[in-house]
Design a protein around this motif. Structure first.
Motif, PDB file in Angstrom:
ATOM      1  N   HIS A 239       0.829  -1.212   0.000  1.00 51.95           N
ATOM      2  CA  HIS A 239       0.000   0.000   0.000  1.00 51.95           C
ATOM      3  C   HIS A 239       0.866   1.265   0.000  1.00 51.95           C
ATOM      4  CE1 HIS A 239      -3.129   2.850   0.868  1.00 51.95           C
ATOM      5  NE2 HIS A 239      -2.364   3.315   1.841  1.00 51.95           N
ATOM      6  N   VAL A 260      -7.820   6.657  -1.312  1.00 50.63           N
ATOM      7  CA  VAL A 260      -8.362   5.991  -2.497  1.00 50.63           C
ATOM      8  C   VAL A 260      -7.851   4.549  -2.590  1.00 50.63           C
ATOM      9  CG1 VAL A 260      -8.204   5.974  -5.017  1.00 50.63           C
ATOM     10  CG2 VAL A 260      -8.763   8.094  -3.826  1.00 50.63           C
ATOM     11  N   LEU A 261      -6.571   4.343  -2.304  1.00 51.64           N
ATOM     12  CA  LEU A 261      -5.970   3.023  -2.548  1.00 51.64           C
ATOM     13  C   LEU A 261      -6.231   2.004  -1.441  1.00 51.64           C
ATOM     14  CD1 LEU A 261      -2.488   3.821  -4.115  1.00 51.64           C
ATOM     15  CD2 LEU A 261      -4.395   2.697  -5.215  1.00 51.64           C
ATOM     16  N   HIS A 264      -8.549  -1.133  -1.714  1.00 52.85           N
ATOM     17  CA  HIS A 264      -8.158  -2.048  -2.795  1.00 52.85           C
ATOM     18  C   HIS A 264      -6.943  -2.877  -2.408  1.00 52.85           C
ATOM     19  CE1 HIS A 264     -11.027   0.159  -5.181  1.00 52.85           C
ATOM     20  NE2 HIS A 264     -10.486   1.271  -4.693  1.00 52.85           N
ATOM     21  N   SER A 294     -14.002  -1.253   3.507  1.00 53.82           N
ATOM     22  CA  SER A 294     -14.502  -0.602   2.303  1.00 53.82           C
ATOM     23  C   SER A 294     -15.757   0.237   2.613  1.00 53.82           C
ATOM     24  CB  SER A 294     -14.822  -1.723   1.311  1.00 53.82           C
ATOM     25  OG  SER A 294     -14.943  -1.226   0.070  1.00 53.82           O
ATOM     26  N   SER A 305     -11.964   7.794  -5.643  1.00 50.66           N
ATOM     27  CA  SER A 305     -11.372   7.131  -6.814  1.00 50.66           C
ATOM     28  C   SER A 305     -10.238   7.992  -7.371  1.00 50.66           C
ATOM     29  CB  SER A 305     -12.423   6.912  -7.898  1.00 50.66           C
ATOM     30  OG  SER A 305     -12.764   8.160  -8.472  1.00 50.66           O
ATOM     31  N   ALA A 346      -8.907   1.090  -8.329  1.00 50.77           N
ATOM     32  CA  ALA A 346      -8.837   2.391  -7.639  1.00 50.77           C
ATOM     33  C   ALA A 346      -9.235   3.535  -8.568  1.00 50.77           C
ATOM     34  CB  ALA A 346      -7.432   2.619  -7.096  1.00 50.77           C
ATOM     35  N   GLY A 349     -12.942   3.097  -8.256  1.00 52.68           N
ATOM     36  CA  GLY A 349     -13.414   3.016  -6.875  1.00 52.68           C
ATOM     37  C   GLY A 349     -14.149   1.729  -6.562  1.00 52.68           C
TER      38      GLY A 349
END
Ligand code: NAD
Length: 357
Positions: A239, A260-261, A264, A294, A305, A346, A349
């Protein structure tokens, strides 16, 4: 389960509490500092000036030109200014950018840092420095850049805009999650990481409901202290690597990129790190940690996103090879195709499900 770990406590002192800024002069005295230079960004110059006034003869000047990612020309300029003033320490007041400038000065001139954080980024708890030259950011670890003391005053975060507060809080959650599955994780750091996520789970929705909620501000700063300590004590994984590559190359805002990341990358890593995933589930008070994280982030008024950060799919071609070539440790192995899948998710989203490795 066998218990087998290595842990080294970092030498620093912490003063935490509403109104703690009033103790700053005592903290300087305790460290034998009598000629401090105060550092801020241009946006926080007024606060910096107030602190110079508050410190009286202990402060010799204000340098209010800190900028994101510590450009080398800014660091050089600040080092010259501190030397001209005969400063014997830096008081870095602000977020990771300002504390990062203090670290760049400490790296070259060995001046001690007293940090007064006003975001939840956590840099004040780490011996990690970063410097940007010719568009490329280098980072490293050096004990000289670890602040000697940190003064956490939640009242100073009241002016932090809500969206930045929430994204900075998710940035702290990211430190805690990656510390839980780090190769150098230890029982004490895992306790702190779980508590950091729990504190943010309670604080961020409360802040969203009422930006001025002083208890929520206190809890969020408490969580950021814990998460920063986790960041300082462990090696971050996929990450942080992806955020570093994407934000550094595309000049994206630091906390937004983390926000955002994170869902994911956690969806990708969680199956390979069951103990960490269980800790996240406990901290978020959910059964499914991936869906829970999430949903938690989806419920916040944050950037969701890469498209919201004006990133286009055509901008992302460099990312997979750059991440895989110099990947930090990670609980599961990562191919370029994995990184591409995470980055595409990402972009929109939409969180993907990843089969067990
Ligand atoms: P930041 O320091 O860039 O701050 C963002 C903006 O918010 C700035 O304009 C700042 O002046 C303003 N601001 C900060 N606190 C405020 C407040 N209370 N009220 C009003 N405005 C306020 O953002 P950040 O997310 O804290 O830090 C990002 C930087 O820190 C990145 O360069 C990142 O790489 C670095 N970082 C380093 C480490 C490390 O261990 N070395 C850890 C985390 C982050």
């Amino acid at each position: 389960m066998t218990v087998d770990f290595t842990y080294a406590a970092l030498p620093m002192s912490v003063r935490f509490g509403s109104g703690a800024l009033t103790c700053l002069a005592d903290v300087l005295d305790a460290h034998g500092i009598s000629r401090a230079i105060v550092l801020t960004t241009p946006e926080q110059q007024e606060l910096g000036q107030q602190i110079v006034t508050q410190l009286g003869t202990r402060a010799v000047g204000l340098y209010a030109n800190a900028r994101m990612h510590v450009p080398i020309d800014v660091a050089d300029d600040a080092i010259r200014y501190a030397a001209d003033l005969g400063a014997d320490a830096c008081v870095a007041v602000g977020g990771g950018s300002t504390i990062g400038l203090g670290k760049a000065i400490a790296l070259r001139s060995a001046l001690p840092i007293i940090a007064v954080p006003t975001t939840y980024a956590g840099s004040e708890m780490t011996p990690v420095w970063g410097l940007t030259a010719d568009g490329s950011k280098s980072t490293g670890r050096d004990p000289r850049v670890l602040p000697a003391a940190v003064v956490y005053d939640p009242d100073l975060t009241r002016t932090l805009p809500l969206k930045i507060s929430l994204e900075s809080g998710v940035n702290a959650i990211a430190h805690a999650i990656e510390a839980l599955y780090a190769p150098d994780a230890s029982p004490i750091i895992s306790l702190m990481a779980e508590e950091a996520i729990r504190a943010m789970r309670e604080a961020l929705p409360a802040l969203q409901a009422d930006r001025a909620d002083s208890r929520a501000r206190e809890k969020a700063l408490y969580g950021s202290w814990l998460a920063g300590a986790c960041l300082g004590a462990t090696t971050m994984g996929l990450h942080h690597k992806m955020c570093h590559v994407l934000a550094g190359t595309l000049d994206l805002p630091h906390a937004s990129t983390h926000t955002v990341l994170l869902p994911h990358v956690f969806a990708f890593n969680a199956t390979a790190a069951p103990a960490a995933a269980a800790a996240v589930a406990r901290a978020l008070d959910v059964v499914d940690p991936v869906a829970g994280l999430s949903a938690f982030i989806a419920g916040l008024d944050v950037t969701h996103s890469l498209r919201d950060l004006a990133v286009d799919e055509r901008d992302l071609g460099f990312c997979a090879s750059a991440v895989v070539e110099t990947l930090y440790s990670n609980p599961r192995s990562v191919t370029e195709a994995d990184v591409e899948a995470i980055v595409l998710a990402a972009l929109t989203g939409d969180v993907l499900t990843h089969p067990n490795p």
